[in-house]
Design a protein around this motif. Structure first.
Motif, short mmCIF file in Angstrom:
data_model
loop_
_atom_site.label_atom_id
_atom_site.label_comp_id
_atom_site.label_asym_id
_atom_site.label_seq_id
_atom_site.Cartn_x
_atom_site.Cartn_y
_atom_site.Cartn_z
N SER A 82 0.85 -1.19 0.00
CA SER A 82 0.00 0.00 0.00
C SER A 82 0.89 1.24 0.00
CB SER A 82 -0.89 0.04 1.25
OG SER A 82 -1.70 -1.10 1.32
N LEU A 83 0.58 2.17 -0.90
CA LEU A 83 1.29 3.45 -0.98
C LEU A 83 0.30 4.54 -0.60
CD1 LEU A 83 2.99 2.88 -4.45
CD2 LEU A 83 3.99 2.46 -2.20
N TYR A 84 0.69 5.43 0.29
CA TYR A 84 -0.21 6.48 0.78
C TYR A 84 0.22 7.84 0.26
CZ TYR A 84 -1.48 2.69 3.88
OH TYR A 84 -1.87 1.48 4.37
N PHE A 85 -0.66 8.44 -0.53
CA PHE A 85 -0.44 9.78 -1.09
C PHE A 85 -1.69 10.61 -0.87
CE2 PHE A 85 1.51 6.77 -4.21
CZ PHE A 85 2.83 7.01 -3.90
N ALA A 86 -1.53 11.92 -0.89
CA ALA A 86 -2.68 12.82 -0.87
C ALA A 86 -2.46 13.88 -1.94
CB ALA A 86 -2.83 13.48 0.50
N THR A 87 -3.12 13.72 -3.05
CA THR A 87 -3.02 14.71 -4.12
C THR A 87 -4.44 15.01 -4.59
OG1 THR A 87 -2.89 13.05 -5.87
CG2 THR A 87 -0.80 13.79 -4.92
N ASP A 88 -4.58 16.07 -5.35
CA ASP A 88 -5.90 16.30 -5.91
C ASP A 88 -6.19 15.20 -6.93
OD1 ASP A 88 -5.51 17.43 -8.81
OD2 ASP A 88 -4.03 18.49 -7.57
N ASP A 89 -7.46 14.90 -7.15
CA ASP A 89 -7.84 13.76 -7.98
C ASP A 89 -7.30 13.85 -9.40
OD1 ASP A 89 -9.15 12.63 -5.85
OD2 ASP A 89 -11.12 13.42 -6.41
N THR A 90 -7.29 15.04 -9.98
CA THR A 90 -6.82 15.21 -11.36
C THR A 90 -5.33 14.91 -11.47
OG1 THR A 90 -8.51 16.88 -11.72
CG2 THR A 90 -6.71 16.82 -13.30
N THR A 91 -4.54 15.48 -10.58
CA THR A 91 -3.10 15.26 -10.60
C THR A 91 -2.79 13.79 -10.39
OG1 THR A 91 -2.71 17.48 -9.74
CG2 THR A 91 -0.89 15.90 -9.54
N ARG A 92 -3.47 13.18 -9.43
CA ARG A 92 -3.25 11.76 -9.15
C ARG A 92 -3.56 10.91 -10.38
NH1 ARG A 92 -5.27 7.88 -4.21
NH2 ARG A 92 -6.34 6.42 -5.55
N ALA A 93 -4.69 11.17 -11.00
CA ALA A 93 -5.09 10.40 -12.19
C ALA A 93 -4.08 10.58 -13.32
CB ALA A 93 -6.49 10.80 -12.64
N ASP A 94 -3.62 11.81 -13.53
CA ASP A 94 -2.63 12.07 -14.58
C ASP A 94 -1.33 11.32 -14.32
OD1 ASP A 94 -4.37 13.73 -15.93
OD2 ASP A 94 -3.45 15.60 -15.22
N LEU A 95 -0.85 11.35 -13.09
CA LEU A 95 0.39 10.66 -12.76
C LEU A 95 0.24 9.14 -12.84
CD1 LEU A 95 1.64 12.88 -9.80
CD2 LEU A 95 2.77 12.58 -12.00
N LEU A 96 -0.90 8.63 -12.41
CA LEU A 96 -1.10 7.19 -12.40
C LEU A 96 -1.21 6.57 -13.80
CD1 LEU A 96 -3.44 6.70 -9.32
CD2 LEU A 96 -1.00 6.13 -9.52
N LYS A 97 -1.51 7.40 -14.80
CA LYS A 97 -1.59 6.90 -16.18
C LYS A 97 -0.28 6.21 -16.60
CE LYS A 97 -4.69 10.44 -17.90
NZ LYS A 97 -4.74 11.67 -18.67
#
Length: 142
Positions: A82-97
């Protein structure tokens, strides 16, 4: 009254990693320890019995609930890491791509092993999370 379960402890991060049964997961935990420490500049601390956290911040919700939490962290659990991050949803989705093989929960990103992911994207997620939380909660405890 609600009691926060995940609090910073004095438990040894190394002892915790050494207690991970799966040797490959233990090896990945040491790699993650190095990546998170190098990327954040913070010393690893245990949060609760199984989360390795880096840095911390104090939050207070409108409901009055407040507490402390790590800026970022990870936990080498039995099934997945498990990796724990707190980012805004858009930034997180962009990076996770471009992150590689993973699944997501509300606040976590789950991976099987480090070789499944792009470490540069992991570092970007770590940096984004630290910046996001420091902006949202400008009085860090670090």
């Amino acid at each position: 009254m609600y009691q926060l379960k995940t609090k910073e402890t004095e438990n040894s991060v190394i002892e915790f990693i050494e207690s991970v049964e799966n040797p490959k997961k233990r090896e990945d935990a040491y790699k993650l320890l190095d990546i998170f420490t190098e990327t954040t500049g913070y010393k690893a601390k245990m949060w609760g019995p199984s989360i390795i956290g880096f840095g911390s911040y104090h939050y207070k919700y409108e409901s009055g609930h407040e507490g402390d939490a790590p800026l970022v962290g990870f936990s080498p659990r039995k099934a997945k890491i498990s990796l724990y991050f707190a980012t805004d949803d858009t930034t997180r989705a962009d990076l996770l791509k471009d992150f590689g093989k993973h699944t997501t929960g509300k606040a976590c990103v789950y991976i099987n092993k480090i070789s499944d992911i792009d470490v540069d994207v992991l570092k970007a997620l770590i940096n984004q999370s630290v910046a996001f939380l420091n902006d949202m909660y400008p009085n860090p405890r670090n």
